[in-house]
Scaffold this motif. Structure first.
Motif, PDB file in Angstrom:
ATOM      1  N   ASN A 178     -22.683  74.936  -9.231  1.00 39.73           N
ATOM      2  CA  ASN A 178     -22.856  74.373 -10.529  1.00 39.73           C
ATOM      3  C   ASN A 178     -21.607  73.925 -11.205  1.00 39.73           C
ATOM      4  N   GLU A 179     -20.672  74.362 -10.892  1.00 45.75           N
ATOM      5  CA  GLU A 179     -19.318  73.772 -11.535  1.00 45.75           C
ATOM      6  C   GLU A 179     -19.069  72.441 -10.664  1.00 45.75           C
ATOM      7  N   ARG A 181     -21.429  70.641  -9.423  1.00 45.84           N
ATOM      8  CA  ARG A 181     -22.529  69.664 -10.005  1.00 45.84           C
ATOM      9  C   ARG A 181     -23.214  69.052  -8.837  1.00 45.84           C
ATOM     10  N   ASP A 185     -29.837  69.360 -12.045  1.00 43.66           N
ATOM     11  CA  ASP A 185     -29.869  70.258 -13.119  1.00 43.66           C
ATOM     12  C   ASP A 185     -29.282  71.569 -12.520  1.00 43.66           C
ATOM     13  N   ALA A 186     -28.289  72.284 -13.383  1.00 45.33           N
ATOM     14  CA  ALA A 186     -27.750  73.533 -12.632  1.00 45.33           C
ATOM     15  C   ALA A 186     -28.876  74.232 -12.173  1.00 45.33           C
TER      16      ALA A 186
END
Ligand code: PLP
Length: 219
Positions: A178-179, A181, A185-186
């Motif tokens: 998630n960091e 990206r 969407d996460a």
């Protein structure tokens, strides 16, 4: 003795926070046993094999969310996308592409998890942690697949504390993805924890647990 399934479910519910999704793993269980679980409030069921699930899918009437938790062979992807709301076991690009193709044919956006081999055991399915980010990027390009999160199966151990590092790895990989990206969407879902280790998994951030024996068997 009749209420074992109901009592087991009530007990597990007391042990897990309400925001953790409880998937009752129903492989090898009869329709009557599954019905009892549904009557006790279960709304998510997990199966290991597409053929077994297909037989049950015809018989189980209430609105249930179907999870495929077992390994999926590419040649079963067509049948799997017809049945399962969430496929936990995506572990190769070949399989992801076939799921994408078959989902496209029925105009479905197929929710999936990537299975990660956090313990790097030779005998296990799953993407190696060091290959995960590249794999996530490749899967994210597929239009009929929606990547929701990660799944892992901890090794068999004597002391449940020994599985904690593997759950921690999955949590860290999700956060790192998630960091970076890597997806639109996460990703949120961490499917980890079974009958023997779900409490440790939840402590390490599981928000989906897959429980079979602790629901259906008398201890
Ligand atoms: C069977 C199975 C479970 C449930 O295991 P229990 O030990 O019966 O809770 C969970 N996940 C997967 C992938 C399984 O095959």
């Amino acid at each position: 003795m009749d209420n074992i399934i109901r009592e087991n479910i009530a007990k597990i519910r007391r042990q897990i926070p309400s925001q953790v999704c409880l998937v009752a793993v129903t492989k090898g269980r009869s329709l009557a046993q599954i019905q009892e679980a549904l009557d006790s409030g279960i709304t998510h069921i997990g199966e290991n094999r597409v053929q077994e699930a297909a037989l049950k899918y015809k018989e189980i009437k209430p609105a249930v969310t179907w999870h495929l938790v077992g390994h999926l062979q590419t040649n079963k992807a067509k049948e799997a996308v017809k049945i399962f709301d969430l496929i936990h076991s995506v572990d190769s690009l070949n399989l992801a592409r076939e799921i994408d193709k078959q989902a496209g044919k029925i105009n479905k956006l197929q929710d999936i998890l990537i299975e990660v081999n956090t313990s790097a055991e030779e005998s296990k399915f799953g993407i190696r942690p060091e290959d995960l980010f590249e794999f996530i990027k490749a899967v994210s390009d597929l239009k009929n697949i929606s990547l929701k999160g990660l799944m892992t199966i901890a090794p068999m151990v004597d002391n449940t504390e020994e599985v904690r590092p593997y759950f921690r790895i999955l949590n860290e990989l999700r956060d790192k993805a998630n960091e970076l990206r890597l997806t639109g969407d996460a990703i949120q879902v961490l499917s980890m924890g079974m009958s023997d280790d779900f409490e440790v998994a939840i402590e390490e951030g599981a928000n989906m647990v897959r429980i079979g024996r602790a629901i259906f068997e008398d201890k």
